[in-house]
Write a protein that holds these residues in place. Structure first.
Motif, short mmCIF file in Angstrom:
data_model
loop_
_atom_site.label_atom_id
_atom_site.label_comp_id
_atom_site.label_asym_id
_atom_site.label_seq_id
_atom_site.Cartn_x
_atom_site.Cartn_y
_atom_site.Cartn_z
N GLN A 48 38.67 4.17 44.26
CA GLN A 48 39.59 4.81 45.21
C GLN A 48 39.81 6.24 44.76
N SER A 49 39.52 7.19 45.65
CA SER A 49 39.76 8.60 45.35
C SER A 49 40.81 9.15 46.31
N ALA A 50 41.17 10.39 46.11
CA ALA A 50 42.16 11.01 46.99
C ALA A 50 41.66 11.07 48.43
N ALA A 51 40.34 11.16 48.61
CA ALA A 51 39.77 11.27 49.94
C ALA A 51 39.34 9.94 50.54
N GLY A 52 39.51 8.86 49.80
CA GLY A 52 39.10 7.54 50.27
C GLY A 52 38.23 6.84 49.25
N GLN A 53 37.68 5.69 49.61
CA GLN A 53 36.87 4.93 48.67
C GLN A 53 35.46 5.50 48.59
N VAL A 54 34.90 5.44 47.37
CA VAL A 54 33.55 5.94 47.11
C VAL A 54 32.85 4.97 46.17
N ILE A 55 31.55 5.18 46.00
CA ILE A 55 30.75 4.45 45.01
C ILE A 55 30.30 5.43 43.94
N ILE A 56 30.52 5.08 42.69
CA ILE A 56 30.01 5.86 41.56
C ILE A 56 28.88 5.07 40.92
N LYS A 57 27.75 5.73 40.70
CA LYS A 57 26.64 5.11 39.98
C LYS A 57 26.35 5.96 38.75
N ALA A 58 26.09 5.30 37.64
CA ALA A 58 25.83 6.01 36.39
C ALA A 58 24.93 5.17 35.51
N GLY A 59 24.22 5.84 34.61
CA GLY A 59 23.33 5.15 33.69
C GLY A 59 23.22 5.90 32.38
N GLY A 60 22.61 5.27 31.39
CA GLY A 60 22.40 5.88 30.09
C GLY A 60 21.30 6.92 30.13
N PRO A 61 21.09 7.61 29.01
CA PRO A 61 20.12 8.71 28.97
C PRO A 61 18.68 8.28 29.23
N GLU A 62 18.34 7.02 28.98
CA GLU A 62 16.98 6.53 29.21
C GLU A 62 16.81 5.90 30.60
N ASN A 63 17.87 5.91 31.39
CA ASN A 63 17.84 5.30 32.71
C ASN A 63 17.27 6.31 33.71
N HIS A 64 16.10 5.98 34.29
CA HIS A 64 15.43 6.90 35.21
C HIS A 64 15.77 6.63 36.67
N HIS A 65 16.49 5.55 36.93
CA HIS A 65 16.78 5.19 38.31
C HIS A 65 17.74 6.17 38.98
N LEU A 66 18.68 6.71 38.20
CA LEU A 66 19.66 7.63 38.79
C LEU A 66 18.99 8.93 39.24
N ALA A 67 18.03 9.41 38.46
CA ALA A 67 17.32 10.63 38.85
C ALA A 67 16.55 10.40 40.15
N ARG A 68 15.96 9.23 40.28
CA ARG A 68 15.23 8.92 41.52
C ARG A 68 16.18 8.84 42.70
N GLU A 69 17.33 8.22 42.47
CA GLU A 69 18.30 8.08 43.55
C GLU A 69 18.83 9.45 43.99
N ILE A 70 19.12 10.31 43.04
CA ILE A 70 19.59 11.65 43.37
C ILE A 70 18.53 12.41 44.16
N LYS A 71 17.28 12.32 43.73
CA LYS A 71 16.19 12.99 44.44
C LYS A 71 16.09 12.47 45.88
N ALA A 72 16.19 11.16 46.03
CA ALA A 72 16.10 10.57 47.37
C ALA A 72 17.20 11.10 48.27
N HIS A 73 18.44 11.07 47.78
CA HIS A 73 19.57 11.48 48.61
C HIS A 73 19.58 12.97 48.90
N ARG A 74 19.10 13.76 47.97
CA ARG A 74 19.10 15.20 48.19
C ARG A 74 18.03 15.64 49.18
N ALA A 75 16.96 14.88 49.32
CA ALA A 75 15.85 15.38 50.12
C ALA A 75 15.35 14.44 51.22
N TYR A 76 15.61 13.12 51.13
CA TYR A 76 14.90 12.22 52.04
C TYR A 76 15.75 11.17 52.75
#
Length: 293
Positions: free
Chosen positions: A53-81
């Protein structure tokens, strides 16, 4: 050198210690007084999925460790595709992202997972899934001279790791991969895990989540998991999906190898992370893929 946080200090943090200290601090700056609502993480990998719950409403936070490559892929997908899906109401909008810290914030989507519900066997859901996948795939297509060779090499590298694949099955899989002669293929933006566990249903509308396996691949690869799961016993679901998608992107020679490589990756990865049910599925996929020859 800072001290590790003790249990009491972790419990005092807004995220309950589920995020790394830097990730929690970054998210707090983005969201202003966030409050943890639920931990939606699978617990199989180190990816954290938090409903907040944030001030602007509910959100989803995703996070991973330094060796986790899935977050980078997800960010790339959302930023461009993912824009066509977002504009069509079929996916969440990316609100914040810090690739260096491996953390992102997305809109919270109302809905319930399709997997395990009656909707998992409804043709209308698969027609919508085909339509949504077409929105993702049709954005860009490029020729790739090396994809098939890379994918085959990756499958062989999975077999070089620790696993519980029967030696005779492994030997036949290696033989089929060695016989395969890769050729150039067209690749498109793919989800990488297109199946009901990543579909939400809200008021009859399908929504798509989790782009952690996003990459450019042949379009047919996004059909692999459906083909060996929901479509096996229910051809009407397959036809509904293809009607929604508009065509069948599979070609016989490459499709057999797609299924084999997917099966190998599933069986070995699931064993390594301790997911026995998914590992069993990988073994079934392997037998089915080799039966195609």
């Amino acid at each position: 050198m800072g001290q590790a946080l003790g249990a009491t200090q972790l419990d005092d943090r807004w995220d309950g210690g589920l995020l790394g200290p830097e990730q929690a601090s970054i998210a707090e700056r983005w969201l202003e007084s966030p409050q943890l609502v639920a931990d939606l993480s699978w617990g199989i990998t180190d990816t954290k999925v938090l409903r907040v719950q944030s001030a602007a409403g509910q959100v989803i936070i995703k996070a991973g460790g330094p060796e986790n490559h899935h977050l980078a892929r997800e960010i790339k997908a959302h930023r461009a595709y993912t824009r066509p899906l977002v504009e069509d109401g079929r996916s969440a909008r990316l609100l914040h992202a810090d690739p260096g810290a491996n953390v992102l914030v997305m809109e919270y989507l109302e809905g319930r997972l399709v997997e395990g519900t009656e909707a998992e066997h409804e043709t209308g859901i698969y027609a919508q899934a085909g339509e949504a996948l077409r929105l993702l795939h049709r954005q860009e297509s490029r020729a790739d001279d090396t994809y098939e060779a890379r994918a085959t090499a990756k499958a062989l590298s999975w077999l070089d790791r620790k696993h519980r694949i029967d030696p005779a099955v492994e030997q036949e899989a290696r033989r089929r991969l060695a016989e395969y002669r890769p050729a150039p293929v067209d690749v498109v933006p793919t989800h990488g895990d297109w199946q009901p566990r990543n579909w939400l249903l809200h008021r009859g509308e399908l929504r798509v989540i989790d782009f952690g396996r996003f990459d450019f691949r042949p379009a047919a690869t996004d059909l692999c998991r459906l083909a060996v799961q929901q479509w096996r016993e229910h051809p009407a679901l397959e036809q509904a999906f293809l009607d929604g998608y508009g065509e069948d992107p599979r070609s016989s020679p490459v499709w057999r190898v797609d299924l084999l490589r997917e099966a190998i990756g599933t069986a070995v990865w699931a064993y390594l992370v301790g997911d026995e049910a998914f590992e069993d599925q990988g073994h079934r996929m392997l037998r089915g893929a080799l039966d195609c020859w």
